[in-house]
Design a protein around this motif. Structure first.
Motif, short mmCIF file in Angstrom:
data_model
loop_
_atom_site.label_atom_id
_atom_site.label_comp_id
_atom_site.label_asym_id
_atom_site.label_seq_id
_atom_site.Cartn_x
_atom_site.Cartn_y
_atom_site.Cartn_z
N LEU A 207 0.82 -1.21 0.00
CA LEU A 207 0.00 0.00 0.00
C LEU A 207 0.85 1.25 0.00
CD1 LEU A 207 -2.79 1.46 0.38
CD2 LEU A 207 -2.42 1.21 2.85
N VAL A 208 1.91 1.27 0.81
CA VAL A 208 2.71 2.49 0.98
C VAL A 208 3.87 2.57 0.00
CG1 VAL A 208 2.08 2.66 3.41
CG2 VAL A 208 4.20 1.49 2.78
N SER A 209 3.95 1.66 -0.95
CA SER A 209 5.08 1.68 -1.88
C SER A 209 5.22 3.00 -2.65
CB SER A 209 4.98 0.50 -2.86
OG SER A 209 3.76 0.54 -3.58
N PRO A 210 4.11 3.72 -2.96
CA PRO A 210 4.27 5.02 -3.64
C PRO A 210 4.56 6.17 -2.69
CG PRO A 210 2.13 3.97 -4.16
CD PRO A 210 2.69 3.32 -2.93
N TRP A 211 4.49 5.93 -1.39
CA TRP A 211 4.60 7.00 -0.39
C TRP A 211 6.04 7.49 -0.31
CZ3 TRP A 211 5.66 5.96 5.34
CH2 TRP A 211 5.54 7.14 6.10
N ASP A 212 6.21 8.82 -0.19
CA ASP A 212 7.56 9.40 -0.14
C ASP A 212 8.13 9.46 1.26
OD1 ASP A 212 6.16 11.44 1.07
OD2 ASP A 212 6.67 12.98 -0.40
N GLY A 213 7.39 8.99 2.26
CA GLY A 213 7.90 8.96 3.62
C GLY A 213 7.58 10.18 4.45
N SER A 214 6.93 11.18 3.87
CA SER A 214 6.58 12.39 4.62
C SER A 214 5.20 12.24 5.24
CB SER A 214 6.59 13.62 3.70
OG SER A 214 7.87 13.81 3.13
N PRO A 215 5.07 12.35 6.57
CA PRO A 215 3.76 12.23 7.21
C PRO A 215 2.79 13.27 6.68
CG PRO A 215 5.51 12.11 8.84
CD PRO A 215 6.15 12.54 7.56
N GLY A 216 1.56 12.87 6.45
CA GLY A 216 0.54 13.79 5.97
C GLY A 216 -0.83 13.20 6.14
N ALA A 217 -1.85 14.05 6.00
CA ALA A 217 -3.22 13.63 6.26
C ALA A 217 -3.68 12.52 5.33
CB ALA A 217 -4.16 14.83 6.16
N LEU A 218 -3.33 12.64 4.05
CA LEU A 218 -3.78 11.65 3.08
C LEU A 218 -3.29 10.26 3.42
CD1 LEU A 218 -5.18 10.88 0.44
CD2 LEU A 218 -3.05 11.49 -0.77
N TRP A 219 -1.99 10.13 3.71
CA TRP A 219 -1.44 8.81 4.02
C TRP A 219 -1.84 8.36 5.40
CZ3 TRP A 219 -0.02 5.26 0.84
CH2 TRP A 219 0.36 5.62 -0.46
N ARG A 220 -2.06 9.28 6.32
CA ARG A 220 -2.57 8.88 7.64
C ARG A 220 -3.92 8.20 7.48
NH1 ARG A 220 -3.72 13.72 10.16
NH2 ARG A 220 -5.89 13.46 9.53
N LYS A 221 -4.78 8.78 6.66
CA LYS A 221 -6.11 8.21 6.45
C LYS A 221 -6.04 6.86 5.74
CE LYS A 221 -8.31 12.76 6.34
NZ LYS A 221 -8.96 13.79 5.48
N ARG A 222 -5.18 6.77 4.74
CA ARG A 222 -5.07 5.52 4.00
C ARG A 222 -4.53 4.40 4.89
NH1 ARG A 222 -2.44 7.40 -1.85
NH2 ARG A 222 -4.34 8.40 -2.67
N ILE A 223 -3.49 4.71 5.64
CA ILE A 223 -2.88 3.67 6.50
C ILE A 223 -3.83 3.31 7.63
CG2 ILE A 223 -0.95 3.15 8.02
CD1 ILE A 223 0.72 5.10 6.28
N SER A 224 -4.50 4.31 8.19
CA SER A 224 -5.45 4.05 9.28
C SER A 224 -6.60 3.18 8.79
CB SER A 224 -5.98 5.37 9.83
OG SER A 224 -6.98 5.15 10.79
N ARG A 225 -7.09 3.45 7.59
CA ARG A 225 -8.17 2.65 7.03
C ARG A 225 -7.72 1.19 6.88
NH1 ARG A 225 -8.59 4.97 2.33
NH2 ARG A 225 -9.70 6.76 3.23
N HIS A 226 -6.48 1.01 6.45
CA HIS A 226 -5.96 -0.34 6.31
C HIS A 226 -5.86 -1.05 7.65
CE1 HIS A 226 -3.27 -3.68 5.37
NE2 HIS A 226 -2.51 -3.25 6.37
N THR A 227 -5.33 -0.34 8.67
CA THR A 227 -5.14 -0.99 9.98
C THR A 227 -6.46 -1.42 10.60
OG1 THR A 227 -5.16 1.13 11.17
CG2 THR A 227 -3.01 0.31 10.42
N ARG A 228 -7.52 -0.66 10.35
CA ARG A 228 -8.82 -1.02 10.92
C ARG A 228 -9.39 -2.29 10.30
NH1 ARG A 228 -9.74 4.58 10.41
NH2 ARG A 228 -11.08 4.21 8.57
N GLY A 229 -9.08 -2.52 9.02
CA GLY A 229 -9.66 -3.67 8.35
C GLY A 229 -8.72 -4.85 8.18
N CYS A 230 -7.49 -4.72 8.65
CA CYS A 230 -6.48 -5.77 8.45
C CYS A 230 -6.35 -6.63 9.70
CB CYS A 230 -5.15 -5.13 8.09
SG CYS A 230 -3.78 -6.31 7.97
N ALA A 231 -6.43 -7.94 9.53
CA ALA A 231 -6.31 -8.85 10.67
C ALA A 231 -4.94 -8.75 11.32
CB ALA A 231 -6.57 -10.29 10.21
N VAL A 232 -3.91 -8.46 10.54
CA VAL A 232 -2.56 -8.35 11.08
C VAL A 232 -2.37 -7.01 11.80
CG1 VAL A 232 -0.11 -8.25 10.49
CG2 VAL A 232 -1.61 -9.88 9.31
N CYS A 233 -2.77 -5.92 11.15
CA CYS A 233 -2.48 -4.58 11.67
C CYS A 233 -3.46 -4.12 12.75
CB CYS A 233 -2.46 -3.57 10.54
SG CYS A 233 -1.14 -3.85 9.34
#
Length: 294
Positions: A207-233
């Motif tokens: 998911l984060v392969s295109p991410w440049d490593g700079s924290p921001g709202a867009l990636w916070r939302k994307r990663i947070s959405r993943h963690t809520r629905g991922c059995a691992v995260c």
């Protein structure tokens, strides 16, 4: 705290009366608080020193107009936060040509060079304290100054009344803003955990392969959405200690004063004593402390 009860108030009163030594002591004692407020609000930006110096100039100019000496600290913080907002506003309204080559200056590539990195390095943070410090990078920009004040409140350096007064908000409105910021901080903590997991969730890695490593709202939302629905995260949300307790254990990070001109404080004190107690220069953001718009 550098202003404590009658002793601190007496120092302010003496400085207002033109006592140069009292004013210099007051300014010297104000520096750690100012650097922590401004440093966290600006995330260690290169202009922190300039904002601190300008804040001190405005404090010296307006001290004579402060009607309630006991409110010095909340007034000081209000002036500092106004200077932070002035600086960001000036940068945002600057002509595009003047900002060429400055793209990304509000992002810090070296994690040890911003204020969070400085805090982690100097205080040797680890575990959940390190996680919560890193999670502050994921807050929305508008919450950064609130974070700087709330962090100091949890450390016992500001009261809730002082925090509210410095924002020129009611206690109720302040509580609502703090709660929203805390919720966002909790999301950031989960994001930090998920990204630093070893091994990391392979789906998250993709998911984060295109991410440049700079924290921001867009990636916070994307990663947070993943963690809520991922059995691992999803497990990263467990066992999070309250952020208040963790931040309370993170003391103030004292500034490197070598960057300031050696005679700055004494020069400001001389300037202030020369102005006298009657020189009231109104400052913005002081609410009911006796200052108006500049």
């Amino acid at each position: 705290m550098y202003v404590d009860g009658e002793v601190g108030t007496a120092e302010v009163v003496a400085a207002q009366a033109g006592d140069e030594d009292a004013l210099e002591r007051l300014l010297t004692a104000s520096l750690p608080l100012l650097y922590n407020v401004v440093g966290r609000a600006m995330n260690g930006h290169s202009e922190v020193d300039d904002v601190v110096q300008e804040t001190m100039v405005r404090v010296v100019s307006g001290l004579g107009g402060l009607r309630d000496p006991a409110s010095f600290r909340s007034w000081l913080v209000a002036v500092a936060m106004n200077e932070v907002r002035r600086r960001w506003s000036a940068r945002q309204s600057a002509p595009v040509a003047a900002l060429e080559g400055l793209e990304g200056t509000r992002e810090v590539a070296d994690p040890g060079s911003d204020f969070v990195g400085l805090t982690i390095l100097r205080l040797g943070l680890s575990g959940q304290r390190k996680e919560v410090a890193e999670a502050t990078r994921w807050l929305d920009e508008g919450d950064r100054d609130l974070l700087s004040l709330w962090w100091l409140e949890t450390a016992g350096e500001l009261t809730r009344e002082e925090l509210a007064a410095s924002l020129d908000l009611s206690r109720q409105h302040t509580a609502v803003r703090v709660q929203r910021m805390k919720e966002q901080l909790e999301v950031g903590r989960v994001v930090v955990r998920a990204l630093s997991a070893d091994p990391r969730c392979p789906v998250l890695t993709e998911l984060v392969s295109p991410w440049d490593g700079s924290p921001g709202a867009l990636w916070r939302k994307r990663i947070s959405r993943h963690t809520r629905g991922c059995a691992v995260c999803s497990g990263h949300q467990r066992d999070l200690m309250p952020a208040e307790g963790l931040l309370a254990g993170i003391g103030l990070v004292l500034p490197v004063h070598d960057l300031l001109p050696p005679d700055l404080l004494s020069g400001l004190a001389t300037q202030g004593s020369g102005a006298g107690a009657g020189a009231a220069h109104p400052l913005s953001g002081a609410g009911g402390h006796g200052a108006g718009a500049p």
